[in-house]
Design a protein around this motif. Structure first.
Motif, PDB file in Angstrom:
ATOM      1  N   ARG A 142      25.136  40.181  42.047  1.00 11.85           N
ATOM      2  CA  ARG A 142      25.431  39.894  40.637  1.00 11.85           C
ATOM      3  C   ARG A 142      25.081  41.067  39.721  1.00 11.85           C
ATOM      4  N   THR A 143      24.554  42.128  40.314  1.00  5.70           N
ATOM      5  CA  THR A 143      24.202  43.323  39.547  1.00  5.70           C
ATOM      6  C   THR A 143      25.420  44.190  39.235  1.00  5.70           C
ATOM      7  N   PHE A 144      26.453  44.094  40.069  1.00  5.80           N
ATOM      8  CA  PHE A 144      27.594  45.006  39.887  1.00  5.80           C
ATOM      9  C   PHE A 144      28.963  44.348  40.019  1.00  5.80           C
ATOM     10  N   ASN A 145      29.020  43.029  40.279  1.00  5.92           N
ATOM     11  CA  ASN A 145      30.321  42.409  40.572  1.00  5.92           C
ATOM     12  C   ASN A 145      31.302  42.469  39.398  1.00  5.92           C
ATOM     13  N   ASN A 146      30.804  42.302  38.171  1.00  6.31           N
ATOM     14  CA  ASN A 146      31.706  42.360  37.013  1.00  6.31           C
ATOM     15  C   ASN A 146      32.311  43.754  36.844  1.00  6.31           C
ATOM     16  N   GLU A 147      31.487  44.772  36.982  1.00  2.18           N
ATOM     17  CA  GLU A 147      31.971  46.152  36.852  1.00  2.18           C
ATOM     18  C   GLU A 147      32.959  46.485  37.970  1.00  2.18           C
ATOM     19  N   LEU A 148      32.690  45.992  39.176  1.00  2.00           N
ATOM     20  CA  LEU A 148      33.605  46.239  40.292  1.00  2.00           C
ATOM     21  C   LEU A 148      34.961  45.599  40.011  1.00  2.00           C
ATOM     22  N   GLY A 149      34.934  44.408  39.448  1.00  2.00           N
ATOM     23  CA  GLY A 149      36.180  43.738  39.099  1.00  2.00           C
ATOM     24  C   GLY A 149      36.989  44.524  38.078  1.00  2.00           C
ATOM     25  N   GLN A 150      36.298  45.110  37.117  1.00  4.02           N
ATOM     26  CA  GLN A 150      36.991  45.901  36.086  1.00  4.02           C
ATOM     27  C   GLN A 150      37.678  47.113  36.699  1.00  4.02           C
ATOM     28  N   VAL A 151      37.005  47.783  37.616  1.00  3.62           N
ATOM     29  CA  VAL A 151      37.582  48.973  38.246  1.00  3.62           C
ATOM     30  C   VAL A 151      38.768  48.597  39.137  1.00  3.62           C
ATOM     31  N   LEU A 152      38.651  47.478  39.851  1.00  5.42           N
ATOM     32  CA  LEU A 152      39.708  47.060  40.772  1.00  5.42           C
ATOM     33  C   LEU A 152      40.832  46.288  40.085  1.00  5.42           C
ATOM     34  N   GLY A 153      40.609  45.906  38.827  1.00  5.20           N
ATOM     35  CA  GLY A 153      41.602  45.093  38.144  1.00  5.20           C
ATOM     36  C   GLY A 153      41.698  43.715  38.768  1.00  5.20           C
ATOM     37  N   ALA A 154      40.562  43.205  39.179  1.00  5.68           N
ATOM     38  CA  ALA A 154      40.505  41.910  39.862  1.00  5.68           C
ATOM     39  C   ALA A 154      39.342  41.099  39.302  1.00  5.68           C
ATOM     40  N   SER A 155      39.284  39.846  39.700  1.00  4.53           N
ATOM     41  CA  SER A 155      38.155  39.003  39.370  1.00  4.53           C
ATOM     42  C   SER A 155      37.254  38.959  40.601  1.00  4.53           C
ATOM     43  N   VAL A 156      36.080  39.557  40.510  1.00  2.00           N
ATOM     44  CA  VAL A 156      35.153  39.601  41.637  1.00  2.00           C
ATOM     45  C   VAL A 156      34.068  38.556  41.412  1.00  2.00           C
ATOM     46  N   ILE A 157      34.090  37.517  42.232  1.00  2.75           N
ATOM     47  CA  ILE A 157      33.131  36.422  42.060  1.00  2.75           C
ATOM     48  C   ILE A 157      32.139  36.406  43.219  1.00  2.75           C
ATOM     49  N   VAL A 158      30.937  35.922  42.928  1.00  2.00           N
ATOM     50  CA  VAL A 158      29.873  35.831  43.935  1.00  2.00           C
ATOM     51  C   VAL A 158      29.727  34.377  44.344  1.00  2.00           C
ATOM     52  N   GLU A 159      29.779  34.123  45.635  1.00  5.70           N
ATOM     53  CA  GLU A 159      29.625  32.764  46.171  1.00  5.70           C
ATOM     54  C   GLU A 159      28.441  32.722  47.122  1.00  5.70           C
TER      55      GLU A 159
ATOM     56  N   ARG B   1      44.145  39.154  41.022  1.00  4.00           N
ATOM     57  CA  ARG B   1      43.534  39.062  42.350  1.00  4.00           C
ATOM     58  C   ARG B   1      42.101  38.567  42.245  1.00  4.00           C
ATOM     59  N   ILE B   2      41.727  37.699  43.156  1.00  5.63           N
ATOM     60  CA  ILE B   2      40.359  37.200  43.221  1.00  5.63           C
ATOM     61  C   ILE B   2      39.712  37.721  44.506  1.00  5.63           C
ATOM     62  N   ILE B   3      38.613  38.434  44.335  1.00  7.60           N
ATOM     63  CA  ILE B   3      37.843  38.942  45.475  1.00  7.60           C
ATOM     64  C   ILE B   3      36.510  38.200  45.487  1.00  7.60           C
ATOM     65  N   ARG B   4      36.179  37.621  46.631  1.00  8.45           N
ATOM     66  CA  ARG B   4      34.919  36.887  46.754  1.00  8.45           C
ATOM     67  C   ARG B   4      33.888  37.718  47.518  1.00  8.45           C
ATOM     68  N   ILE B   5      32.718  37.847  46.930  1.00 14.79           N
ATOM     69  CA  ILE B   5      31.577  38.436  47.648  1.00 14.79           C
ATOM     70  C   ILE B   5      30.714  37.261  48.094  1.00 14.79           C
ATOM     71  N   ILE B   6      30.699  37.017  49.394  1.00 14.97           N
ATOM     72  CA  ILE B   6      29.896  35.918  49.942  1.00 14.97           C
ATOM     73  C   ILE B   6      28.460  36.407  50.143  1.00 14.97           C
ATOM     74  N   VAL B   7      27.527  35.677  49.562  1.00  8.96           N
ATOM     75  CA  VAL B   7      26.110  35.943  49.786  1.00  8.96           C
ATOM     76  C   VAL B   7      25.619  34.857  50.741  1.00  8.96           C
ATOM     77  N   PRO B   8      25.197  35.239  51.953  1.00  9.56           N
ATOM     78  CA  PRO B   8      24.832  34.222  52.951  1.00  9.56           C
ATOM     79  C   PRO B   8      23.448  33.611  52.753  1.00  9.56           C
ATOM     80  N   PHE B   9      22.916  33.734  51.544  1.00 10.21           N
ATOM     81  CA  PHE B   9      21.624  33.142  51.186  1.00 10.21           C
ATOM     82  C   PHE B   9      21.771  32.430  49.842  1.00 10.21           C
ATOM     83  N   GLY B  10      20.755  31.690  49.446  1.00 10.76           N
ATOM     84  CA  GLY B  10      20.842  30.868  48.248  1.00 10.76           C
ATOM     85  C   GLY B  10      20.722  31.643  46.939  1.00 10.76           C
ATOM     86  N   PRO B  11      20.989  30.959  45.814  1.00  9.79           N
ATOM     87  CA  PRO B  11      20.854  31.570  44.488  1.00  9.79           C
ATOM     88  C   PRO B  11      19.437  32.092  44.271  1.00  9.79           C
TER      89      PRO B  11
END
Length: 322
Positions: free
Chosen positions: A48-65, A29-39
């Motif tokens: 980007r502080t917690f997305n990797n850890e969240l993905g591990q807990v959910l068993g998903a790939s959590v990406i930041v866009e 599963r791919i979960i996208r966290i949309i950030v409505p502002f620039g890099p």
């Protein structure tokens, strides 16, 4: 012969295992966290502080866009229109509710079109001026502003941004008038103060804490209702002479309205687990965010209360974006 058959069977089993693993990866599963502002924006850094850890807990790939533009409303609108399946979230903050009162037209309703998934914490702001402006505290700053109505400038992260509203609300409460210079980010706004090209900024703590020993900038006051544990020496704006002023920001994940309650609660539980990790907690400390968690129902109540407070702030500031 026996050994050959065994070897062949082992090779087949290994191949099937690799195929199964590849299939599982492809189907992850791919979960996208949309950030409505620039890099590099505050919300981008937090995501980007917690997305990797969240993905591990959910068993998903959590990406930041990053989907920046129009004071955060472009990326937010995209999430409002996304399928309500828990796979598209927005990392929102105070600008989310402020926008609903600030913009004459929005392609979404900040409350009705979203459901609060996970509260992540609270972040306050600081009011700062150039070091060579000759003011030592907020009272002197207010006196200077009042002595030069409309002659001084302040920078922000853009029209409608929280840094814009924080300063506009401060000026309304203090009875002062300054010209607004919108920039593209908080970092750009702080740089304008460092260079002495503008005479003020309201910056998130993450955007300004690194400069507290820099003589080019004078951090005058904290915008929260209580002093920040990250800069306890800094008085609040109310303490420093502008009574009744309070401006801070919740930070959290929102999903499109209609997302199943079970899915909302599942992500919320995963976030609570991630936020209990001391490593993640330390990252939030470094960002100047007072991390916290709460049940999704409580977060929803906080959003509604903040909606009412945002109306007061925008009305007092007199700001409006057509």
């Amino acid at each position: 012969m026996h050994n050959k058959n065994w070897t062949r069977r082992a090779a087949v089993a290994a191949t099937l295992g690799l195929l199964a693993a590849a299939s599982a990866t492809a189907q992850q599963r791919i979960i996208r966290i949309i950030v409505p502002f620039g890099p590099g924006a505050v919300q981008d850094t937090i995501a980007r502080t917690f997305n990797n850890e969240l993905g591990q807990v959910l068993g998903a790939s959590v990406i930041v866009e990053n989907r920046a533009g129009a004071g955060g409303t472009i990326g937010t609108a995209m999430v409002a229109k996304a399928p309500p399946d828990g796979n598209t979230l927005v990392l929102a903050a105070a600008s989310h509710t402020l926008a609903g009162h600030l913009y004459a037209k929005l392609p979404y309703d900040p409350i009705k079109d979203f459901v609060g998934v996970s509260y992540l914490g609270n972040s306050g702001y600081a009011i700062a001026a150039p070091g060579n402006l000759g003011v030592n505290n907020l009272a002197e700053y207010v006196k200077l502003i009042k002595s030069k109505p409309g002659q001084l400038n302040y920078a922000s992260a853009g029209n409608g941004s929280a840094t814009h509203m924080g300063m506009a609300y401060f000026l309304a409460k203090a009875g002062g008038d300054m010209q607004h210079i919108p920039m593209k980010s908080t970092g750009d706004a702080v740089n304008e103060v460092l260079a002495g090209r503008v005479q003020g900024v309201t910056s998130s703590l993450i955007g300004i804490m690194a400069f507290k020993a820099d003589p080019r900038i004078k951090i005058l006051a904290y915008t929260g209702s209580q002093r920040s544990k990250f800069m306890p020496e800094l008085p609040t704006v109310a303490e420093a002479g502008v009574p009744g002023y309070k401006f801070d920001s919740w930070i959290g994940l929102l999903a499109p309205a209609g997302t199943p309650k079970a899915e909302v609660d599942r992500i919320n539980a995963a976030v609570i687990k991630v936020m209990a990790d001391p490593v993640v907690q330390e990252r939030f400390v470094r960002l100047g965010v007072e991390a916290g968690t709460m049940p999704s129902d409580d977060f929803q109540k906080l959003l509604r209360a903040d909606w009412d407070q945002a109306a007061v702030i925008v009305k007092a500031s007199g700001a409006r974006i057509e």
